[in-house]
Design a protein around this motif. Structure first.
Motif, PDB file in Angstrom:
ATOM      1  N   ILE A   1     -60.766  48.649   5.421  1.00 22.64           N
ATOM      2  CA  ILE A   1     -59.355  48.284   5.230  1.00 22.64           C
ATOM      3  C   ILE A   1     -59.023  47.038   6.058  1.00 22.64           C
ATOM      4  O   ILE A   1     -58.408  46.088   5.565  1.00 22.64           O
ATOM      5  CB  ILE A   1     -58.418  49.465   5.613  1.00 22.64           C
ATOM      6  N   CYS A   2     -59.467  47.028   7.312  1.00 19.73           N
ATOM      7  CA  CYS A   2     -59.187  45.869   8.190  1.00 19.73           C
ATOM      8  C   CYS A   2     -59.780  44.598   7.595  1.00 19.73           C
ATOM      9  O   CYS A   2     -59.162  43.528   7.663  1.00 19.73           O
ATOM     10  CB  CYS A   2     -59.760  46.094   9.584  1.00 19.73           C
ATOM     11  N   ASP A   3     -60.977  44.699   7.012  1.00 16.63           N
ATOM     12  CA  ASP A   3     -61.622  43.518   6.431  1.00 16.63           C
ATOM     13  C   ASP A   3     -60.813  42.962   5.262  1.00 16.63           C
ATOM     14  O   ASP A   3     -60.806  41.760   5.015  1.00 16.63           O
ATOM     15  CB  ASP A   3     -63.044  43.851   5.962  1.00 16.63           C
ATOM     16  N   ILE A   4     -60.113  43.850   4.546  1.00 15.53           N
ATOM     17  CA  ILE A   4     -59.304  43.380   3.413  1.00 15.53           C
ATOM     18  C   ILE A   4     -58.024  42.701   3.899  1.00 15.53           C
ATOM     19  O   ILE A   4     -57.681  41.617   3.444  1.00 15.53           O
ATOM     20  CB  ILE A   4     -58.922  44.552   2.471  1.00 15.53           C
ATOM     21  N   VAL A   5     -57.312  43.342   4.835  1.00 12.79           N
ATOM     22  CA  VAL A   5     -55.941  42.865   5.113  1.00 12.79           C
ATOM     23  C   VAL A   5     -55.815  41.911   6.299  1.00 12.79           C
ATOM     24  O   VAL A   5     -54.894  41.101   6.337  1.00 12.79           O
ATOM     25  CB  VAL A   5     -54.945  44.034   5.291  1.00 12.79           C
ATOM     26  N   GLN A   6     -56.687  42.033   7.304  1.00 13.38           N
ATOM     27  CA  GLN A   6     -56.560  41.168   8.502  1.00 13.38           C
ATOM     28  C   GLN A   6     -55.132  41.208   9.066  1.00 13.38           C
ATOM     29  O   GLN A   6     -54.565  40.172   9.430  1.00 13.38           O
ATOM     30  CB  GLN A   6     -56.958  39.731   8.167  1.00 13.38           C
ATOM     31  N   ASN A   7     -54.572  42.370   9.071  1.00 13.69           N
ATOM     32  CA  ASN A   7     -53.216  42.613   9.563  1.00 13.69           C
ATOM     33  C   ASN A   7     -53.209  44.008  10.172  1.00 13.69           C
ATOM     34  O   ASN A   7     -54.184  44.743  10.006  1.00 13.69           O
ATOM     35  CB  ASN A   7     -52.221  42.540   8.390  1.00 13.69           C
ATOM     36  N   PRO A   8     -52.110  44.428  10.846  1.00 14.08           N
ATOM     37  CA  PRO A   8     -52.132  45.742  11.492  1.00 14.08           C
ATOM     38  C   PRO A   8     -52.469  46.895  10.537  1.00 14.08           C
ATOM     39  O   PRO A   8     -51.924  46.976   9.433  1.00 14.08           O
ATOM     40  CB  PRO A   8     -50.705  45.886  12.027  1.00 14.08           C
ATOM     41  N   VAL A   9     -53.373  47.766  10.989  1.00 15.55           N
ATOM     42  CA  VAL A   9     -53.793  48.941  10.214  1.00 15.55           C
ATOM     43  C   VAL A   9     -53.629  50.171  11.111  1.00 15.55           C
ATOM     44  O   VAL A   9     -54.323  50.294  12.128  1.00 15.55           O
ATOM     45  CB  VAL A   9     -55.265  48.820   9.759  1.00 15.55           C
ATOM     46  N   SER A  10     -52.700  51.052  10.755  1.00 18.27           N
ATOM     47  CA  SER A  10     -52.487  52.265  11.553  1.00 18.27           C
ATOM     48  C   SER A  10     -53.527  53.319  11.217  1.00 18.27           C
ATOM     49  O   SER A  10     -53.689  53.694  10.046  1.00 18.27           O
ATOM     50  CB  SER A  10     -51.088  52.842  11.295  1.00 18.27           C
ATOM     51  N   ALA A  11     -54.225  53.797  12.248  1.00 17.29           N
ATOM     52  CA  ALA A  11     -55.275  54.813  12.103  1.00 17.29           C
ATOM     53  C   ALA A  11     -54.883  56.002  12.978  1.00 17.29           C
ATOM     54  O   ALA A  11     -54.721  55.858  14.196  1.00 17.29           O
ATOM     55  CB  ALA A  11     -56.619  54.231  12.543  1.00 17.29           C
ATOM     56  N   GLU A  12     -54.742  57.170  12.348  1.00 14.42           N
ATOM     57  CA  GLU A  12     -54.158  58.317  13.056  1.00 14.42           C
ATOM     58  C   GLU A  12     -55.201  59.155  13.781  1.00 14.42           C
ATOM     59  O   GLU A  12     -56.280  59.431  13.236  1.00 14.42           O
ATOM     60  CB  GLU A  12     -53.384  59.187  12.050  1.00 14.42           C
ATOM     61  N   VAL A  13     -54.866  59.601  14.983  1.00 15.81           N
ATOM     62  CA  VAL A  13     -55.740  60.523  15.717  1.00 15.81           C
ATOM     63  C   VAL A  13     -55.541  61.936  15.155  1.00 15.81           C
ATOM     64  O   VAL A  13     -54.487  62.260  14.628  1.00 15.81           O
ATOM     65  CB  VAL A  13     -55.433  60.521  17.239  1.00 15.81           C
ATOM     66  N   PHE A  14     -56.592  62.740  15.279  1.00 19.63           N
ATOM     67  CA  PHE A  14     -56.515  64.141  14.840  1.00 19.63           C
ATOM     68  C   PHE A  14     -56.204  65.064  16.025  1.00 19.63           C
ATOM     69  O   PHE A  14     -55.793  66.192  15.842  1.00 19.63           O
ATOM     70  CB  PHE A  14     -57.845  64.578  14.206  1.00 19.63           C
ATOM     71  N   SER A  15     -56.454  64.585  17.249  1.00 16.77           N
ATOM     72  CA  SER A  15     -56.322  65.429  18.436  1.00 16.77           C
ATOM     73  C   SER A  15     -54.865  65.594  18.850  1.00 16.77           C
ATOM     74  O   SER A  15     -54.016  64.763  18.513  1.00 16.77           O
ATOM     75  CB  SER A  15     -57.083  64.805  19.608  1.00 16.77           C
ATOM     76  N   THR A  16     -54.621  66.672  19.631  1.00 10.86           N
ATOM     77  CA  THR A  16     -53.260  66.900  20.105  1.00 10.86           C
ATOM     78  C   THR A  16     -53.201  67.090  21.625  1.00 10.86           C
ATOM     79  O   THR A  16     -52.151  67.429  22.151  1.00 10.86           O
ATOM     80  CB  THR A  16     -52.639  68.138  19.412  1.00 10.86           C
ATOM     81  N   ASN A  17     -54.344  66.931  22.321  1.00 13.37           N
ATOM     82  CA  ASN A  17     -54.258  66.984  23.783  1.00 13.37           C
ATOM     83  C   ASN A  17     -54.616  65.619  24.362  1.00 13.37           C
ATOM     84  O   ASN A  17     -55.374  64.847  23.765  1.00 13.37           O
ATOM     85  CB  ASN A  17     -55.118  68.106  24.366  1.00 13.37           C
ATOM     86  N   LEU A  18     -54.054  65.334  25.532  1.00 10.95           N
ATOM     87  CA  LEU A  18     -54.057  63.972  26.078  1.00 10.95           C
ATOM     88  C   LEU A  18     -55.437  63.332  26.131  1.00 10.95           C
ATOM     89  O   LEU A  18     -55.634  62.237  25.602  1.00 10.95           O
ATOM     90  CB  LEU A  18     -53.414  63.983  27.475  1.00 10.95           C
ATOM     91  N   ASN A  19     -56.399  64.013  26.750  1.00  9.54           N
ATOM     92  CA  ASN A  19     -57.717  63.389  26.915  1.00  9.54           C
ATOM     93  C   ASN A  19     -58.365  63.079  25.576  1.00  9.54           C
ATOM     94  O   ASN A  19     -58.939  62.000  25.391  1.00  9.54           O
ATOM     95  CB  ASN A  19     -58.642  64.283  27.750  1.00  9.54           C
ATOM     96  N   ASP A  20     -58.258  64.024  24.648  1.00 10.06           N
ATOM     97  CA  ASP A  20     -58.883  63.807  23.332  1.00 10.06           C
ATOM     98  C   ASP A  20     -58.172  62.704  22.548  1.00 10.06           C
ATOM     99  O   ASP A  20     -58.813  61.907  21.854  1.00 10.06           O
ATOM    100  CB  ASP A  20     -58.910  65.107  22.524  1.00 10.06           C
ATOM    101  N   ILE A  21     -56.840  62.655  22.664  1.00 12.54           N
ATOM    102  CA  ILE A  21     -56.098  61.579  21.971  1.00 12.54           C
ATOM    103  C   ILE A  21     -56.565  60.229  22.516  1.00 12.54           C
ATOM    104  O   ILE A  21     -56.821  59.282  21.755  1.00 12.54           O
ATOM    105  CB  ILE A  21     -54.563  61.721  22.158  1.00 12.54           C
ATOM    106  N   ILE A  22     -56.725  60.142  23.834  1.00  9.47           N
ATOM    107  CA  ILE A  22     -57.137  58.864  24.440  1.00  9.47           C
ATOM    108  C   ILE A  22     -58.546  58.490  23.985  1.00  9.47           C
ATOM    109  O   ILE A  22     -58.796  57.352  23.566  1.00  9.47           O
ATOM    110  CB  ILE A  22     -57.033  58.935  25.984  1.00  9.47           C
ATOM    111  N   GLU A  23     -59.470  59.446  24.015  1.00  9.21           N
ATOM    112  CA  GLU A  23     -60.855  59.139  23.600  1.00  9.21           C
ATOM    113  C   GLU A  23     -60.905  58.735  22.128  1.00  9.21           C
ATOM    114  O   GLU A  23     -61.565  57.763  21.766  1.00  9.21           O
ATOM    115  CB  GLU A  23     -61.766  60.358  23.849  1.00  9.21           C
ATOM    116  N   GLU A  24     -60.185  59.486  21.302  1.00 13.42           N
ATOM    117  CA  GLU A  24     -60.177  59.183  19.868  1.00 13.42           C
ATOM    118  C   GLU A  24     -59.529  57.823  19.625  1.00 13.42           C
ATOM    119  O   GLU A  24     -60.019  57.010  18.823  1.00 13.42           O
ATOM    120  CB  GLU A  24     -59.377  60.278  19.149  1.00 13.42           C
ATOM    121  N   GLY A  25     -58.431  57.565  20.313  1.00 11.78           N
ATOM    122  CA  GLY A  25     -57.730  56.289  20.148  1.00 11.78           C
ATOM    123  C   GLY A  25     -58.573  55.107  20.587  1.00 11.78           C
ATOM    124  O   GLY A  25     -58.574  54.054  19.942  1.00 11.78           O
ATOM    125  N   LYS A  26     -59.326  55.293  21.675  1.00 11.39           N
ATOM    126  CA  LYS A  26     -60.207  54.202  22.145  1.00 11.39           C
ATOM    127  C   LYS A  26     -61.266  53.897  21.087  1.00 11.39           C
ATOM    128  O   LYS A  26     -61.562  52.736  20.814  1.00 11.39           O
ATOM    129  CB  LYS A  26     -60.879  54.588  23.474  1.00 11.39           C
TER     130      LYS A  26
END
Ligand code: G3P
Length: 211
Positions: free
Chosen positions: A50-75
């Protein structure tokens, strides 16, 4: 107002991009599943495509709901491409994670927002975008666009920098009303974007001019 497309469908993203008016893409786990994208590797690759097509912001959602996992997934998501915006749900650990991402230079989209109070919290945490789901508010017999107006007013008088990203758009009129209400971005399904083109008098005029 910027136009994002709300889909994980590559051909729809290409079609909107070719119109020349596309400023970004939003996705969510439901939209990814709809395209049959399953498993961590496949999901990361799809975001890259998707990023290769648009070269603009692409929102990608995390599946986790606890802080450490959200941070790792987001990174991991942010490492895919410089255009990735990490989409984080409006929950207590989500707000903590948004604060962490903000302090570490990672852009965020705070999702599943249904009230002005939630939008204030997202802005305080430094979210790049806040996503009020106006269609789902309409579903409950409230006026989703009113929430967009309320958040726009609060962000203006409080000088919050978070961008209002109107989501859960169901039709073309929603897009027009979001523009009136002061949304910074409207993320829309392709048919709602293409619906803006339509007017019967345009069709009648075309027939008159060219027949
Ligand atoms: O942008 C959020 C959107 O994907 C949700 O839309 O129609 O399921 O409320 P909807």
């Amino acid at each position: 107002m910027k136009f994002f497309i709300d889909t994980a469908n590559l051909s729809q993203i290409k079609e909107a991009n070719e119109l020349g008016i596309l400023d970004g893409v939003t996705t969510n786990p439901t939209l990814m599943a709809k395209e049959g994208i399953k498993g961590k590797e496949a999901i990361l690759k799809h975001y890259k495509d998707i990023c290769d097509i648009v070269q603009n912001p692409v929102s990608a959602e995390v599946f986790s709901t606890n802080l450490n996992d959200i941070i790792e997934e987001g990174k991991a998501l942010a490492a895919i491409d410089k255009h990735i915006v990490v989409k984080v749900p409006m929950i207590k650990d989500g707000i903590k994670a948004i604060k962490w991402f903000t302090e570490n230079g990672i852009k965020t989209n705070c999702t599943l927002v249904f009230s002005a109070g939630q939008a204030i919290l997202a802005a305080k945490a430094g979210a790049t975008y806040v996503s009020p789901f106006l269609g789902r508010i309409d579903d409950g017999n409230w006026d989703g666009v009113e929430l967009i107006s309320q958040i726009a007013h609060i962000y203006h008088i409080q000088n919050f920098k978070t961008n209002i990203l109107a989501a859960s758009i169901r039709n073309s009129l929603h897009i027009v009303r979001c523009a009136e209400a002061g949304a910074d971005v409207c993320t829309c399904p392709l048919p709602s974007i293409l619906g803006l083109l339509k007017h019967p008098l345009t069709d009648i005029g075309l027939t008159q001019f060219f027949s």
